[in-house]
Design a protein around this motif. Sequence first.
Motif, PDB file in Angstrom:
ATOM      1  N   VAL C  34     -17.014  63.744  66.254  1.00  0.00           N
ATOM      2  CA  VAL C  34     -17.470  64.469  65.078  1.00  0.00           C
ATOM      3  C   VAL C  34     -16.279  64.913  64.238  1.00  0.00           C
ATOM      4  CG1 VAL C  34     -18.638  66.566  64.323  1.00  0.00           C
ATOM      5  CG2 VAL C  34     -19.595  65.198  66.171  1.00  0.00           C
ATOM      6  N   GLU C  35     -15.248  65.400  64.929  1.00  0.00           N
ATOM      7  CA  GLU C  35     -14.049  65.827  64.212  1.00  0.00           C
ATOM      8  C   GLU C  35     -13.424  64.663  63.472  1.00  0.00           C
ATOM      9  OE1 GLU C  35     -13.049  68.912  63.829  1.00  0.00           O
ATOM     10  OE2 GLU C  35     -14.900  69.375  64.926  1.00  0.00           O
ATOM     11  N   LEU C  36     -13.441  63.502  64.125  1.00  0.00           N
ATOM     12  CA  LEU C  36     -12.869  62.312  63.483  1.00  0.00           C
ATOM     13  C   LEU C  36     -13.620  62.001  62.198  1.00  0.00           C
ATOM     14  CD1 LEU C  36     -10.882  60.010  63.591  1.00  0.00           C
ATOM     15  CD2 LEU C  36     -12.520  58.736  64.983  1.00  0.00           C
ATOM     16  N   MET C  37     -14.966  62.100  62.265  1.00  0.00           N
ATOM     17  CA  MET C  37     -15.751  61.830  61.058  1.00  0.00           C
ATOM     18  C   MET C  37     -15.433  62.837  59.969  1.00  0.00           C
ATOM     19  SD  MET C  37     -19.180  61.075  63.177  1.00  0.00           S
ATOM     20  CE  MET C  37     -20.414  60.868  61.941  1.00  0.00           C
ATOM     21  N   LEU C  38     -15.288  64.121  60.358  1.00  0.00           N
ATOM     22  CA  LEU C  38     -14.977  65.140  59.362  1.00  0.00           C
ATOM     23  C   LEU C  38     -13.623  64.862  58.724  1.00  0.00           C
ATOM     24  CD1 LEU C  38     -16.226  68.304  61.259  1.00  0.00           C
ATOM     25  CD2 LEU C  38     -17.109  67.431  59.106  1.00  0.00           C
ATOM     26  N   ASN C  39     -12.675  64.443  59.550  1.00  0.00           N
ATOM     27  CA  ASN C  39     -11.342  64.155  59.023  1.00  0.00           C
ATOM     28  C   ASN C  39     -11.368  62.993  58.058  1.00  0.00           C
ATOM     29  OD1 ASN C  39      -8.868  65.683  59.992  1.00  0.00           O
ATOM     30  ND2 ASN C  39     -10.166  65.642  61.802  1.00  0.00           N
ATOM     31  N   ALA C  40     -12.186  61.977  58.422  1.00  0.00           N
ATOM     32  CA  ALA C  40     -12.304  60.826  57.529  1.00  0.00           C
ATOM     33  C   ALA C  40     -12.836  61.280  56.176  1.00  0.00           C
ATOM     34  CB  ALA C  40     -13.231  59.795  58.161  1.00  0.00           C
TER      35      ALA C  40
END
Lengths: 653, 264, 99
Positions: C34-40
């Motif tokens: 989820v964090e990765l998606m937010l960062n993207a």
Amino acid sequence: MSVTASSALLVQGAGPQYVNATGLFTLSWVLIALPLLSAAVLLLTGRRANAWGHLLGCASVLCSFVLGLAMLFAMLGRSGPDRLIDQHLFSWIPAGSFQVEAGLLLDPLSMTFVLLITGVGGMIHIYSIGYMAHDPERRRFFGELNLFVAAMLLLVLGDSFLTLYVGWEGVGLASYLLIGFWSYKPTAATAAKKAFLVNRVGDVGLSLAIMLMFATFGTTSFAGVFSGADRMMAATATGIGLLLLLGACGKSAQFPLQSWLLDAMEGPTPVSALIHAATMVTAGVYLIARSNPIFDVSPNARLGVTIVGAVTLLFGATIGCAYDDIKKVLASSTMSQVGYMILAVGIGPGVYALGIVQLVCHGFFKATMFLGAGSVMHATKDNVNMRHYGGLRRLMPITFLTFTAGYLAIIGFPFFSGFYSKDKIIEAAFDKGGTSGLVLGSAALLGAGVTAYYMTRLMAMTFFGRPRWEEGVTPNESPRSMTMPMIVLGIGAVFAGALLTFVGDGLAGFLTPSLGPAEKGSPPVISASGQTLLILAVATVGAVIAYLQFGRRSVPDTARQDVPVVVTAARQALYGDAVNEAVFMRPGQYTTRALVFFDNFGVDGAVRGLAALVGGSSGRLRRVQTGFVRSYALLMFGGAALVVIGLTLAYAI
Amino acid sequence: MSGLAHLGTASYALQQTTKGEAVIFWLLAPIAVLAAMAMVLSRRAVHSALLLAVVMLCLATFYAAQDAPFLAFVQVIVYTGAIMMLFLFVLMLVGVSSADSLVETLRGQRAAAILGGLGFAVLLIALIGSAVSSMTVRGLTAANAGGNVQGIARLLFTRYVFAFEATSALLITAALGAMVLTHKELLVPKATQRQLAARRFADGDPSPLPGPGVYADHDAVDTPALLPDGSVAPGSVAPVLESMSAARFPRPDVLPLAEGDPQP
Amino acid sequence: MSPAYYLYLSAILFTVGAAGFLLRRNAVVVFMCVELMLNAVNLTLVTFARINGTLDGQIIAFFVMVVAAAEVVVGLAIIVTIFRTRQSASVDDVNLLKY
């Protein structure tokens, strides 16, 4: 009560003018209140009233009778038009322009009925003390009898068709309760239900008639309806008249609604005497006599009344010849005699009163005979089969004598009451003139012969011949409380006809303010004395045939089966039940079955199918809810992809 | 990008990044993608966390390259510093030893995820491709004229002040929520040393657990102890090590001691 | 090089994060995805800020970071709580709320 939609509609015209009640007549409500109060006490206090309940029941009716008698004398002290006394009681439904008033009308017609109901009713109450002595429910019996008397009084005293209807339904209820008094007997319970249902058909007719009146006149009060009657369209009058006739047929067991009366004999004998012979079944006669201004307007409706009367008097008489059950013979006889009354009130102006005379006389002699039948049953352990009687005249002399008085009265033996009532009706039928007069007169004349036949048969089988009692039966005379009313009523049976014909102006004259003057129609086809002789001859022939068949020969223990078709038919009450079954019950049953089938497979099928569809599909759809977050996420992901695709397409286009 | 370019070349310069930035991008972008995929595919959560940190650092660099120095530092401090620490902390709490089984339990989930992911990526890329064909890059030179931090601060405390205050409330709430959620109500009195000892005796195993290396064929800490019958003594190796070195456990079919041999 | 490449990169990262979310069962790793998606998404916002020449994109990225921080705090607290009661950090083990 009178229902007034608009006072402007209340027309003052040719109808009867009622004077307001004064003095003693303001107490007319007490006539109803006494038995009603007694009924309430008897039905509500429970077993505590067992000891004195029957005495209260008798006392209330006798008090009403005494009060009625006092009012009769007060009424006799007035001049003709002043004898129509209306008493306003209270506003029943005061709702804006819709006003329903409660009031009582005491006129010679209702006066006659009041005295008949309370007088004969009182006698039968006293008789019931002895007859029902061993019944644990005697108190309830008296309560229901009182309820009947109260309802019947309301019926005849109401000053509007709506009040009449309340009493009408009240006597229907009381009749139902009393036929089913021994409701533990399935036959009694079924008979009560049958009577109620058949009466309901008639009641629908009456209620429709009342509605039609309200629609036509804007009121249902006698004053309002009768004053507007002569300006009514003939078609409307015919409609109202035929609907009233339907109501009368139901209550008075006239053809084609006659089938309940024979079964109603399942009730205790005093009930048969009071309700199903003397009073309630005459309510139809009262209704038609009371509504005479309406029938005056419509000859067609009147013709219908006469046809119904003529058919029924022959119908009942025929059935009466075939039954072995003493009460059912008397019940058929009642149908037949009420048929005479209906015929009389149908013939028209001037003959109404004859119907009422017959009604009063019949009240006496039929009550006498029913009480006699009850006395015979009392002595033979409730056996009703005349083939098990025989030779009772020596053992039960009082019963025999009073019964004989009733017998002579009904067959129209000279100077007994039937001679003055029934024979007059036959003469009036002939005097009607024309073909219809001839047909009606012939029917009535034939009926007189058949009446003599079956009544002689009854007398012969019951009181003469050798004893055919069942084992263990030792007949003896009934107690004083039973014989005394029989004697009183028997005296009435002997003298009522003469008294009502010759004292003063006679009953016909007394009734003139209510029913119009007695008048002769066309000149008699046959001279009065000739007619009398003819009637006597026919009756004698009937009686002699019956005597030869049943008096001279011994009566077999069981009825012969090798009999003509007409006898078999008569034993089946001329297939009245079979016709009802075939015409009304079976089609209804089949319709019901078809509807049930449609309901189960059509309506329910659609509903259940829909439910199964929703349930099944949701049961499968439910499996999507796996509980695994990742599955949900996959769905969300797919949804998001779809949204992106949608947006792309939306911007692309 | 250069703020010094002429107006005529400025538009071109803005449309295209500088060479240096391109180098940085092409260097770090594959690393970021590979690290992200490795993060997803790694069996060990700790490895995933470290790989995520790599991705975040790459992104921080990209922020810096795109005239967002403030966000770059926030990314390093908040994300790579605080949030990743929190992740590692929780990983330690819930069991660093547990490696995910890669056997998929939900039927079709893996195929659907991969196919869906590929499709989604293709869809997004196509969408972006069509969207950027007419793109004009304005650049942040003007916006950052008074300094990036100052610019952000100006916006944050003027136009976005309500949102900013709302986030502060959100943070407070989140902090309280975390406290409430992780708070463990002590429903029964805490067992004392004496009670723990009594319970151990009652369980019928009063002796300490066997230490690793005892009766073993190796004295490393991840070598399990053997019971007298030659089987592995449960609990003789720390669970963390046990999960990491399954290969060192003797298999039942190569027990060192045969039945009936004299016990060592 | 066009700044659009940043957008392509973020699309790829987002997709990888989403796929990871669908594939992994360890709740902590799921959270990382989820964090990765937010960062993207943050990268996208920053790139768009550059393209549009305003700082609003960066502001929103900043807010995303703050909200992500709050979310991580609460989410990890939930994971810890679930782990305490169920002795498992697998999202597949938390599947009682179903048909």
